[in-house]
Design a protein around this motif. Structure first.
Motif, PDB file in Angstrom:
ATOM      1  N   GLY A 286       0.778  -1.227   0.000  1.00 32.05           N
ATOM      2  CA  GLY A 286       0.000   0.000   0.000  1.00 32.05           C
ATOM      3  C   GLY A 286       0.806   1.272   0.000  1.00 32.05           C
ATOM      4  O   GLY A 286       0.243   2.365   0.130  1.00 32.05           O
ATOM      5  N   PHE A 287       2.137   1.171  -0.174  1.00 32.16           N
ATOM      6  CA  PHE A 287       2.957   2.372  -0.227  1.00 32.16           C
ATOM      7  C   PHE A 287       3.019   2.973  -1.624  1.00 32.16           C
ATOM      8  O   PHE A 287       3.406   4.129  -1.785  1.00 32.16           O
ATOM      9  CB  PHE A 287       4.374   2.078   0.291  1.00 32.16           C
ATOM     10  N   GLY A 288       2.688   2.180  -2.628  1.00 37.40           N
ATOM     11  CA  GLY A 288       2.617   2.690  -3.986  1.00 37.40           C
ATOM     12  C   GLY A 288       3.944   2.716  -4.699  1.00 37.40           C
ATOM     13  O   GLY A 288       4.104   2.116  -5.762  1.00 37.40           O
ATOM     14  N   THR A 289       4.932   3.395  -4.127  1.00 28.65           N
ATOM     15  CA  THR A 289       6.226   3.557  -4.784  1.00 28.65           C
ATOM     16  C   THR A 289       7.353   3.116  -3.862  1.00 28.65           C
ATOM     17  O   THR A 289       7.199   3.075  -2.631  1.00 28.65           O
ATOM     18  CB  THR A 289       6.473   5.020  -5.184  1.00 28.65           C
ATOM     19  N   ILE A 290       8.498   2.817  -4.476  1.00 24.84           N
ATOM     20  CA  ILE A 290       9.682   2.452  -3.692  1.00 24.84           C
ATOM     21  C   ILE A 290      10.088   3.602  -2.776  1.00 24.84           C
ATOM     22  O   ILE A 290      10.489   3.391  -1.628  1.00 24.84           O
ATOM     23  CB  ILE A 290      10.845   2.068  -4.628  1.00 24.84           C
ATOM     24  N   ASP A 291       9.974   4.835  -3.271  1.00 22.34           N
ATOM     25  CA  ASP A 291      10.368   5.985  -2.453  1.00 22.34           C
ATOM     26  C   ASP A 291       9.547   6.075  -1.175  1.00 22.34           C
ATOM     27  O   ASP A 291      10.090   6.353  -0.099  1.00 22.34           O
ATOM     28  CB  ASP A 291      10.219   7.277  -3.256  1.00 22.34           C
ATOM     29  N   ASN A 292       8.237   5.848  -1.284  1.00 24.66           N
ATOM     30  CA  ASN A 292       7.400   5.870  -0.082  1.00 24.66           C
ATOM     31  C   ASN A 292       7.767   4.741   0.873  1.00 24.66           C
ATOM     32  O   ASN A 292       7.811   4.927   2.096  1.00 24.66           O
ATOM     33  CB  ASN A 292       5.921   5.758  -0.468  1.00 24.66           C
ATOM     34  N   LEU A 293       8.033   3.569   0.307  1.00 20.26           N
ATOM     35  CA  LEU A 293       8.436   2.440   1.150  1.00 20.26           C
ATOM     36  C   LEU A 293       9.746   2.750   1.858  1.00 20.26           C
ATOM     37  O   LEU A 293       9.881   2.507   3.069  1.00 20.26           O
ATOM     38  CB  LEU A 293       8.569   1.175   0.300  1.00 20.26           C
ATOM     39  N   ARG A 294      10.717   3.277   1.141  1.00 17.07           N
ATOM     40  CA  ARG A 294      12.008   3.642   1.753  1.00 17.07           C
ATOM     41  C   ARG A 294      11.805   4.656   2.885  1.00 17.07           C
ATOM     42  O   ARG A 294      12.429   4.559   3.949  1.00 17.07           O
ATOM     43  CB  ARG A 294      12.933   4.240   0.698  1.00 17.07           C
ATOM     44  N   HIS A 295      10.951   5.650   2.628  1.00 21.63           N
ATOM     45  CA  HIS A 295      10.719   6.698   3.623  1.00 21.63           C
ATOM     46  C   HIS A 295      10.212   6.101   4.932  1.00 21.63           C
ATOM     47  O   HIS A 295      10.733   6.407   6.016  1.00 21.63           O
ATOM     48  CB  HIS A 295       9.711   7.714   3.063  1.00 21.63           C
ATOM     49  N   HIS A 296       9.220   5.238   4.846  1.00 25.39           N
ATOM     50  CA  HIS A 296       8.635   4.687   6.067  1.00 25.39           C
ATOM     51  C   HIS A 296       9.544   3.644   6.710  1.00 25.39           C
ATOM     52  O   HIS A 296       9.559   3.514   7.937  1.00 25.39           O
ATOM     53  CB  HIS A 296       7.258   4.111   5.764  1.00 25.39           C
ATOM     54  N   PHE A 297      10.310   2.914   5.924  1.00 26.30           N
ATOM     55  CA  PHE A 297      11.297   1.994   6.495  1.00 26.30           C
ATOM     56  C   PHE A 297      12.344   2.773   7.284  1.00 26.30           C
ATOM     57  O   PHE A 297      12.737   2.363   8.381  1.00 26.30           O
ATOM     58  CB  PHE A 297      11.972   1.183   5.379  1.00 26.30           C
ATOM     59  N   ALA A 298      12.799   3.873   6.714  1.00 24.99           N
ATOM     60  CA  ALA A 298      13.814   4.681   7.403  1.00 24.99           C
ATOM     61  C   ALA A 298      13.278   5.236   8.712  1.00 24.99           C
ATOM     62  O   ALA A 298      13.965   5.236   9.741  1.00 24.99           O
ATOM     63  CB  ALA A 298      14.279   5.821   6.498  1.00 24.99           C
ATOM     64  N   ARG A 299      12.032   5.699   8.702  1.00 21.51           N
ATOM     65  CA  ARG A 299      11.455   6.280   9.911  1.00 21.51           C
ATOM     66  C   ARG A 299      11.178   5.229  10.975  1.00 21.51           C
ATOM     67  O   ARG A 299      11.407   5.470  12.166  1.00 21.51           O
ATOM     68  CB  ARG A 299      10.143   7.004   9.579  1.00 21.51           C
ATOM     69  N   ARG A 300      10.692   4.068  10.559  1.00 20.49           N
ATOM     70  CA  ARG A 300      10.279   3.058  11.530  1.00 20.49           C
ATOM     71  C   ARG A 300      11.397   2.115  11.932  1.00 20.49           C
ATOM     72  O   ARG A 300      11.467   1.669  13.074  1.00 20.49           O
ATOM     73  CB  ARG A 300       9.117   2.240  10.961  1.00 20.49           C
ATOM     74  N   LEU A 301      12.259   1.776  10.977  1.00 16.94           N
ATOM     75  CA  LEU A 301      13.254   0.729  11.221  1.00 16.94           C
ATOM     76  C   LEU A 301      14.692   1.221  11.135  1.00 16.94           C
ATOM     77  O   LEU A 301      15.616   0.483  11.476  1.00 16.94           O
ATOM     78  CB  LEU A 301      13.054  -0.424  10.224  1.00 16.94           C
ATOM     79  N   GLY A 302      14.878   2.438  10.649  1.00 16.75           N
ATOM     80  CA  GLY A 302      16.228   2.973  10.550  1.00 16.75           C
ATOM     81  C   GLY A 302      17.085   2.291   9.505  1.00 16.75           C
ATOM     82  O   GLY A 302      18.315   2.274   9.621  1.00 16.75           O
ATOM     83  N   THR A 303      16.467   1.734   8.471  1.00 15.16           N
ATOM     84  CA  THR A 303      17.217   1.067   7.410  1.00 15.16           C
ATOM     85  C   THR A 303      16.440   1.194   6.105  1.00 15.16           C
ATOM     86  O   THR A 303      15.380   1.806   6.065  1.00 15.16           O
ATOM     87  CB  THR A 303      17.455  -0.415   7.770  1.00 15.16           C
ATOM     88  N   THR A 304      16.965   0.613   5.033  1.00 11.87           N
ATOM     89  CA  THR A 304      16.293   0.626   3.742  1.00 11.87           C
ATOM     90  C   THR A 304      15.717  -0.754   3.457  1.00 11.87           C
ATOM     91  O   THR A 304      16.178  -1.757   4.014  1.00 11.87           O
ATOM     92  CB  THR A 304      17.264   0.989   2.611  1.00 11.87           C
ATOM     93  N   PRO A 305      14.724  -0.859   2.577  1.00 15.76           N
ATOM     94  CA  PRO A 305      14.201  -2.184   2.217  1.00 15.76           C
ATOM     95  C   PRO A 305      15.285  -3.111   1.676  1.00 15.76           C
ATOM     96  O   PRO A 305      15.312  -4.298   2.003  1.00 15.76           O
ATOM     97  CB  PRO A 305      13.144  -1.867   1.155  1.00 15.76           C
ATOM     98  N   ARG A 306      16.189  -2.584   0.855  1.00 14.20           N
ATOM     99  CA  ARG A 306      17.254  -3.416   0.294  1.00 14.20           C
ATOM    100  C   ARG A 306      18.164  -3.959   1.399  1.00 14.20           C
ATOM    101  O   ARG A 306      18.505  -5.147   1.413  1.00 14.20           O
ATOM    102  CB  ARG A 306      18.062  -2.602  -0.719  1.00 14.20           C
ATOM    103  N   SER A 307      18.556  -3.093   2.336  1.00 11.35           N
ATOM    104  CA  SER A 307      19.427  -3.536   3.425  1.00 11.35           C
ATOM    105  C   SER A 307      18.715  -4.528   4.327  1.00 11.35           C
ATOM    106  O   SER A 307      19.311  -5.505   4.805  1.00 11.35           O
ATOM    107  CB  SER A 307      19.903  -2.334   4.244  1.00 11.35           C
ATOM    108  N   TYR A 308      17.427  -4.292   4.571  1.00 12.07           N
ATOM    109  CA  TYR A 308      16.659  -5.214   5.398  1.00 12.07           C
ATOM    110  C   TYR A 308      16.606  -6.588   4.749  1.00 12.07           C
ATOM    111  O   TYR A 308      16.826  -7.608   5.405  1.00 12.07           O
ATOM    112  CB  TYR A 308      15.246  -4.666   5.597  1.00 12.07           C
TER     113      TYR A 308
END
Length: 319
Positions: A286-308
């Motif tokens: 439901g984030f729509g774009t990779i950029d939105n996913l990255r943004h929320h991963f950074a805020r919540r988990l302190g990392t990027t989807p790729r690194s996770y």
């Protein structure tokens, strides 16, 4: 990677909170392909200590064992109990060399004594947040959350929130599948977000009770849709204002905060367990774009989807 865990047995320690650390980190669950920690129960005084309940705890290790730990756990203790000289300094030295320090309830006061809360967000049991702020005015005390992760310092509220705090760290280190498996062994809820309120008059959403239970199930089944507060309120046959107020009462958080947390969890699960591209996962969650996913991963988990994904051993992708 978290491997070496030391738990402090403090004077006047609370047995339940001390036991939480032993339960999460001290049991060998390698038969279920779960992590096995090099676990040590450490006496702050170098001998046996007396709990607030009157029984003695004989720890096999003294304070010197803290020097090798990746994680040092500090349980709740009676604030009137004096702790041995040097314990606060040991915690400060451990944090300076890169170890994590995790406290539950009044354990945060010992972290404050060590100077580890200065300039950091932190929490403790709601009954003691005012006192923690008074004793440590440089700490940014949050009075109504379950836990706060200000790596390398993690502070949890009282009792049951201690389980949430420990499972949060397990999830951060090993992924949601491992945290969920440990929670299942403990017969505990697999995930409560740190920002949820400590005290509720009604059950949390994971229990699927209350007037909004059916709506919560519907939201989880439609995370890829455009779920505005207005759309969720229509599903509940409520006005947006009434829906938002009732949601806060029943879950301890706002509709959009809860929705974002569910979407991040779904993305974590797919990054760990599937070969889907990151772009496809962003849409599915439901984030729509990779950029939105990255943004929320950074805020919540302190990392990027790729690194996770790389950390938790799912195949990387180049999207």
């Amino acid at each position: 990677m978290l491997r070496d865990v030391a738990v402090l047995a403090l004077n006047g320690a609370h047995a339940f909170e001390l036991g939480i650390f032993c339960e999460v980190f001290g049991i060998d669950r390698s038969d279920d392909a779960l992590p096995r920690y090099d676990f040590a129960l450490v006496s702050a005084s170098g001998g046996s200590t007396s709990t607030r309940h009157g029984f003695e705890v004989r720890a096999p290790h003294g304070p010197e064992r803290l020097a090798s730990a990746d994680l040092i756990c500090v349980p709740a203790y009676d604030l009137g109990e004096r702790q041995p000289d040097g314990v606060a300094e040991e915690l400060r030295a451990a944090a300076e060399r890169g170890a994590r320090i995790l406290s539950i309830c009044t354990g945060a006061f010992l972290l404050g004594q060590a100077g580890l809360l200065d300039g950091r967000r932190c929490t403790t049991h709601w009954r003691y947040t005012g006192e923690l702020a008074r004793r440590h005015p440089l700490a940014r005390v949050e009075s109504d959350v379950l836990y706060v992760d200000e790596d390398p310092v993690i502070t949890g509220a009282g009792t049951a929130a201690g389980v949430d705090t420990c499972l949060h760290l397990v999830r951060k280190e090993h992924g949601s599948a491992v945290a969920n498996a440990i929670a299942r062994r403990m017969v505990a809820p697999p995930h409560r977000e740190g920002g949820q309120r400590q005290y509720r008059e009604r059950p949390q959403p994971g229990e699927r009770t209350g007037s909004l239970a059916a709506v919560l199930v519907w939201i989880e089944a439609n995370l890829d849709q455009d779920l505005t507060v207005e759309a969720m309120a229509r599903r509940a046959h409520l006005s947006p204002r009434t829906f938002a107020r009732r949601f806060q009462q029943e879950t301890g958080t706002t509709p959009l905060q809860w929705l974002t947390g569910q979407r991040v969890l779904l993305a974590q699960q797919h990054l760990e367990a599937t070969d889907e591209s990151i772009a496809a996962i962003a849409r599915r969650a439901g984030f729509g774009t990779i950029d939105n996913l990255r943004h929320h991963f950074a805020r919540r988990l302190g990392t990027t989807p790729r690194s996770y994904r790389r950390t938790f051993h799912a195949p990387d992708d180049e999207s």
